[in-house]
Design a protein around this motif. Structure first.
Motif, PDB file in Angstrom:
ATOM      1  N   ASP A 176       0.739  -1.373   0.458  1.00 48.61           N
ATOM      2  CA  ASP A 176       0.241   0.002   0.364  1.00 48.61           C
ATOM      3  C   ASP A 176       0.987   1.419   0.097  1.00 48.61           C
ATOM      4  OD1 ASP A 176      -2.409  -1.304   0.396  1.00 48.61           O
ATOM      5  OD2 ASP A 176      -2.556  -1.393   2.366  1.00 48.61           O
ATOM      6  N   GLU A 177       0.858   2.163  -1.183  1.00 42.42           N
ATOM      7  CA  GLU A 177       0.907   3.459  -1.030  1.00 42.42           C
ATOM      8  C   GLU A 177       0.713   3.863   0.017  1.00 42.42           C
ATOM      9  OE1 GLU A 177       2.251   3.403  -5.568  1.00 42.42           O
ATOM     10  OE2 GLU A 177       1.088   4.568  -4.682  1.00 42.42           O
ATOM     11  N   VAL A 178       1.108   5.548   0.905  1.00 39.22           N
ATOM     12  CA  VAL A 178       1.070   6.460   1.794  1.00 39.22           C
ATOM     13  C   VAL A 178       1.810   7.536   1.725  1.00 39.22           C
ATOM     14  CG1 VAL A 178       0.904   6.990   4.053  1.00 39.22           C
ATOM     15  CG2 VAL A 178       0.446   4.739   4.205  1.00 39.22           C
ATOM     16  N   ILE A 179       1.171   8.544   1.390  1.00 39.30           N
ATOM     17  CA  ILE A 179       1.128  10.517   0.808  1.00 39.30           C
ATOM     18  C   ILE A 179       1.961  11.102   2.134  1.00 39.30           C
ATOM     19  CG2 ILE A 179       0.681  12.759  -0.252  1.00 39.30           C
ATOM     20  CD1 ILE A 179      -1.219  11.116  -1.583  1.00 39.30           C
ATOM     21  N   VAL A 180       3.046  11.119   2.337  1.00 37.85           N
ATOM     22  CA  VAL A 180       3.290  11.797   3.253  1.00 37.85           C
ATOM     23  C   VAL A 180       4.059  13.583   2.243  1.00 37.85           C
ATOM     24  CG1 VAL A 180       4.419  10.200   4.237  1.00 37.85           C
ATOM     25  CG2 VAL A 180       5.892  10.641   3.423  1.00 37.85           C
ATOM     26  N   LEU A 181       3.621  14.528   3.410  1.00 32.25           N
ATOM     27  CA  LEU A 181       4.287  15.701   2.372  1.00 32.25           C
ATOM     28  C   LEU A 181       5.011  16.082   3.653  1.00 32.25           C
ATOM     29  CD1 LEU A 181       0.411  17.071   2.672  1.00 32.25           C
ATOM     30  CD2 LEU A 181       1.595  15.775   1.105  1.00 32.25           C
ATOM     31  N   GLU A 182       6.176  16.124   2.724  1.00 27.06           N
ATOM     32  CA  GLU A 182       7.519  16.785   3.230  1.00 27.06           C
ATOM     33  C   GLU A 182       7.879  18.670   3.414  1.00 27.06           C
ATOM     34  OE1 GLU A 182      10.396  13.056   3.439  1.00 27.06           O
ATOM     35  OE2 GLU A 182      10.191  14.310   1.373  1.00 27.06           O
ATOM     36  N   PRO A 183       8.570  18.759   4.147  1.00 24.69           N
ATOM     37  CA  PRO A 183       8.911  18.139   5.264  1.00 24.69           C
ATOM     38  C   PRO A 183       8.078  17.927   6.435  1.00 24.69           C
ATOM     39  CG  PRO A 183       9.501  20.454   5.509  1.00 24.69           C
ATOM     40  CD  PRO A 183       8.464  20.492   4.242  1.00 24.69           C
ATOM     41  N   CYS A 184       8.346  16.576   7.082  1.00 28.76           N
ATOM     42  CA  CYS A 184       7.399  15.853   8.035  1.00 28.76           C
ATOM     43  C   CYS A 184       8.412  15.422   9.362  1.00 28.76           C
ATOM     44  CB  CYS A 184       6.574  15.096   7.379  1.00 28.76           C
ATOM     45  SG  CYS A 184       7.734  13.173   6.650  1.00 28.76           S
ATOM     46  N   TYR A 185       7.682  15.301  10.301  1.00 32.42           N
ATOM     47  CA  TYR A 185       7.882  14.537  11.392  1.00 32.42           C
ATOM     48  C   TYR A 185       8.605  13.236  10.872  1.00 32.42           C
ATOM     49  CZ  TYR A 185       7.638  12.772  15.908  1.00 32.42           C
ATOM     50  OH  TYR A 185       7.693  11.876  17.507  1.00 32.42           O
ATOM     51  N   ASP A 186       9.708  12.885  11.839  1.00 29.44           N
ATOM     52  CA  ASP A 186      10.345  11.706  11.433  1.00 29.44           C
ATOM     53  C   ASP A 186       9.924  10.278  11.400  1.00 29.44           C
ATOM     54  OD1 ASP A 186      10.613  12.003  13.732  1.00 29.44           O
ATOM     55  OD2 ASP A 186      13.423  11.767  14.282  1.00 29.44           O
ATOM     56  N   SER A 187       8.995  10.030  12.163  1.00 31.49           N
ATOM     57  CA  SER A 187       8.621   9.154  12.361  1.00 31.49           C
ATOM     58  C   SER A 187       7.231   7.894  12.048  1.00 31.49           C
ATOM     59  CB  SER A 187       7.611   8.947  13.932  1.00 31.49           C
ATOM     60  OG  SER A 187       5.927   9.360  13.560  1.00 31.49           O
TER      61      SER A 187
END
Length: 389
Positions: A120-131
């Motif tokens: 599965d793909e999960v979109i993260v918006l960078e810069p982002c919290y490191d966890s």
């Protein structure tokens, strides 16, 4: 077998081969070594309200020292439901839709493990919290990194739309935003709502700085938008709100069907959360004044810090929310962000965090982050040193 026999530890194939010591640990250790003012890691250096400590103490003395219900103490879940209803107009059932967690970081990994399957793909918006990205990788998912707009850190919805695919399981957003201190607007949230409407993509909304929104703005929780609330895990943190980061207590609000899956994981990775602290928090939440006053409390610190930074050659970026202030270092140094933070700690005596640490590819835009959740005396000492710049 004699005393000289040596045994070798079997090698393992790391689940997180690219993860090392976090930048926060590195910079805090460097700050300690050089007696620098630590404005790097995001935690207060002042005490919480003594009344909150008293409430927890009373809970201990009243015998609330054994396991609470796995989902959390009823009084605390009801207090959260009442607060969300009052602030955002959305009704969560405290029995089936609110879960107490061991801080927001545990809440986020639990949500990810509950919904993300291998591939599965999960979109993260960078810069982002490191966890975020390690959590996705531990679930066997694929992190799809979408940059926020450099310079402004606003969401780029064209890029987000382009990243959506049939394999997208979820998107993680964070407002007020760590590290950039930007805040999503009502228009931003409505655009996200429209973008996700024709999909089955779930939302993890990291709202730990929800009560630190400045200049008269309103925190735009996902709970305020019905079509987002219907697909969202909303994460918050008592540690941030009440200056008790070491207590590690947070919560997740989500629709009942999502909460049921969340709790399946929660019961096996944490089971339950500190009992007397939950009772103490429930009692303390009866008075909304502490979180109602938090924006003004931190805005005053922000303004004090920004006024002092204005006397340096560091260029101030907007700080709309959270307890962070980012600055552009271009007029001060030719060093990259990480090297500048090392130099600043050793030579000037103030620790900061490079924004490049929040990007998977180490993107360097000559910006570093300070935390102003500090006593005024701490901030004034740091400013005195920074004015050498």
């Amino acid at each position: 077998m004699n005393s000289e026999t040596r045994f070798s530890t079997p090698a393992i194939n790391s689940r997180l081969p690219n993860v090392g010591t976090t930048i926060f640990t590195v910079m805090s250790a460097l700050a300690l070594q050089h007696k620098a003012v630590n404005l790097g890691q995001g935690f207060p250096d002042f005490a919480c309200d003594p009344a909150l400590v008293d409430a927890v103490t009373q809970a201990m003395q009243a015998g609330h020292n054994q396991y609470p219900p796995m989902i959390g103490v009823p009084a605390l879940r009801q207090a959260i439901a009442s607060k969300v209803q009052a602030l955002h107009g959305h009704s969560y059932n405290p029995d089936t839709e609110i879960t107490i967690t061991a801080g927001a970081t545990q809440a986020i990994i639990t949500a990810i493990l509950a919904i993300v399957h291998p591939g599965d793909e999960v979109i993260v918006l960078e810069p982002c919290y490191d966890s975020y990205v390690p959590n996705i990788e531990l679930a066997g998912g694929i992190a799809v990194r979408v940059p926020l707009t450099p310079g402004t850190f606003r969401p780029d919805f064209d890029k987000i739309a382009a990243a959506l695919s049939p394999r997208t399981r979820a998107i993680i957003i964070n407002s007020p935003h760590n590290p950039s201190a930007t805040v999503w607007t009502e228009a931003d949230m409505r655009t996200l709502q429209d973008l996700l409407a024709p999909t089955d993509v779930l939302l993890i909304s990291d709202e730990v700085y929800e009560h630190m929104v400045f200049d008269g703005q309103t925190h735009q929780s996902a709970a305020r938008f019905p079509a987002l609330a219907a697909r969202a895990f909303i994460v918050s943190s008592f540690g941030k709100t009440y200056h008790v980061t070491g207590w590690k207590v947070g919560y997740v609000a989500a629709p009942a069907s999502l909460t049921a899956e969340f709790r399946k994981v929660h019961q096996f990775n944490v089971f339950t959360v500190n009992t007397p602290v939950q009772y103490g928090l429930a009692q303390y939440m009866a008075d909304p004044t502490p979180y109602q006053n938090l924006p003004a409390f931190y805005q005053r610190k922000r303004d004090l810090f920004r006024d002092g930074l204005g006397k340096t050659r560091l260029r101030l970026l907007p700080s709309q929310g959270s307890y962070f202030q980012c600055v552009d270092i271009s007029e001060v140094s030719d060093l990259n962000e990480a090297d500048f933070c090392q130099w600043l700690t050793k030579e000037i005596g103030v620790a900061a965090i490079p924004l490049s640490a929040f990007y998977g590819n180490g993107f360097d835009q000559r910006v570093v982050r300070f935390c102003f959740a500090k006593q005024d005396a701490t901030l004034l000492t740091a400013l005195e040193r920074l004015q050498k710049l």
